[in-house]
Design an enzyme around this catalytic site. Structure first.
Site, PDB file in Angstrom:
ATOM      1  N   SER A 136      -1.045  12.577  58.769  1.00 26.42           N
ATOM      2  CA  SER A 136       0.160  12.819  57.827  1.00 26.42           C
ATOM      3  C   SER A 136       1.411  13.153  58.662  1.00 26.42           C
ATOM      4  O   SER A 136       1.584  12.416  59.645  1.00 26.42           O
ATOM      5  CB  SER A 136       0.059  13.716  56.655  1.00 26.42           C
ATOM      6  OG  SER A 136       1.185  13.599  55.804  1.00 26.42           O
ATOM      7  N   ASP A 153      -3.361   5.628  48.778  1.00 24.69           N
ATOM      8  CA  ASP A 153      -2.785   6.772  49.151  1.00 24.69           C
ATOM      9  C   ASP A 153      -1.360   7.021  48.306  1.00 24.69           C
ATOM     10  O   ASP A 153      -0.634   5.957  48.332  1.00 24.69           O
ATOM     11  CB  ASP A 153      -2.302   6.724  50.612  1.00 24.69           C
ATOM     12  CG  ASP A 153      -1.522   7.906  51.136  1.00 24.69           C
ATOM     13  OD1 ASP A 153      -1.013   8.685  50.437  1.00 24.69           O
ATOM     14  OD2 ASP A 153      -1.899   8.250  52.297  1.00 24.69           O
ATOM     15  N   HIS A 196      -4.603  10.214  49.763  1.00 23.11           N
ATOM     16  CA  HIS A 196      -4.067  10.833  51.067  1.00 23.11           C
ATOM     17  C   HIS A 196      -4.987  11.911  51.588  1.00 23.11           C
ATOM     18  O   HIS A 196      -4.818  13.077  51.497  1.00 23.11           O
ATOM     19  CB  HIS A 196      -2.878  11.467  50.603  1.00 23.11           C
ATOM     20  CG  HIS A 196      -1.880  12.226  51.694  1.00 23.11           C
ATOM     21  ND1 HIS A 196      -1.466  10.828  52.684  1.00 23.11           N
ATOM     22  CD2 HIS A 196      -1.399  13.133  52.103  1.00 23.11           C
ATOM     23  CE1 HIS A 196      -0.579  11.717  53.620  1.00 23.11           C
ATOM     24  NE2 HIS A 196      -0.686  12.906  53.393  1.00 23.11           N
TER      25      HIS A 196
END
Length: 222
Positions: free
Chosen positions: A112, A167, A201
């Site tokens: 991320s 995601d 995610h």
């Protein structure tokens, strides 16, 4: 592995997993990914994000490399914060080099925001690094590239970019756009973009195996 960490602020709070053999390479990551099996001769330092107010989270203080105003390609970006965070990572690279690790034996990687910072830092670094692991992320300040790349020092750097197809935070479409942008900055054949069905995610064992194989290929035993 890190020597006198007090001279490099981010290393003071880092989680370090030392290799069982002589240390000849380094992997830097924003957070320790689950399931990741790394070569024993590779010392790993999982850096802890500083705590700052984040606009996207109603200015609440939380762990973050830089401020986030949005998670779309056209959202405003914290240019000063991104560049400051990158300089801090570059200081760690210099620290590793002083400890005997050549830059071409260093991989930057993260998940991320950590992956985003890894991309930006490596592409603007003055030293030729081994590679980048960029998981579920994007290229910060993407409009500044390819001009922002430091004289093409890392033109041939290997990049492994992975993204979950489900995601909801950073849609896989943004990952695909990032991969295309990266191909305008580095040699296109050096960019691998892998997607994983059903993954949100987060990560999965298949992704971690791809990371393991990528690292072992780039950092063979010497």
């Amino acid at each position: 592995m890190c020597g006198n960490n007090m001279s490099v602020p981010l290393l003071a709070d880092a989680v370090t997993v030392s290799g069982a053999e002589r240390e000849t390479a380094a992997v830097r990551a924003g957070s320790p990914p689950p399931h990741l099996l790394l070569p024993l001769y590779t010392p790993n330092c999982f850096l802890c994000r500083p705590r700052i107010p984040v606009t996207l989270n109603m200015k609440m203080v939380m762990p973050s490399w830089f401020d986030l105003m949005g998670l779309t390609p056209d959202a405003p970006e914290d240019e000063a914060g991104i560049k400051k965070a990158a300089e801090n990572i570059k200081a760690i690279i210099e620290h590793e080099m002083k400890n005997g690790i050549p830059p071409n034996r260093i991989i930057l990687g993260g998940f991320s925001q950590g992956g985003a910072l890894s991309l930006y830092t490596a592409l603007t670094c003055q030293h030729q690094l081994a590679g980048i692991v960029a998981l579920s992320c994007w290229l910060p300040l993407h409009k500044a590239f390819p001009q922002a790349a430091n004289n093409g020092v890392n033109k041939d750097i290997a990049i492994l970019q992975c993204h979950g197809e489900m995601d909801p935070m950073i849609p896989v479409r943004f990952g695909a756009l990032t991969a295309e942008k990266l191909k305008s900055v580095v040699t296109p054949t050096k960019v691998q973009f892998k997607t994983y069905p059903g993954v949100m995610h987060s990560s999965c064992p298949q992704e971690m195996m791809a990371v393991k194989e990528f690292i072992e290929k780039l950092l063979p035993r010497i």
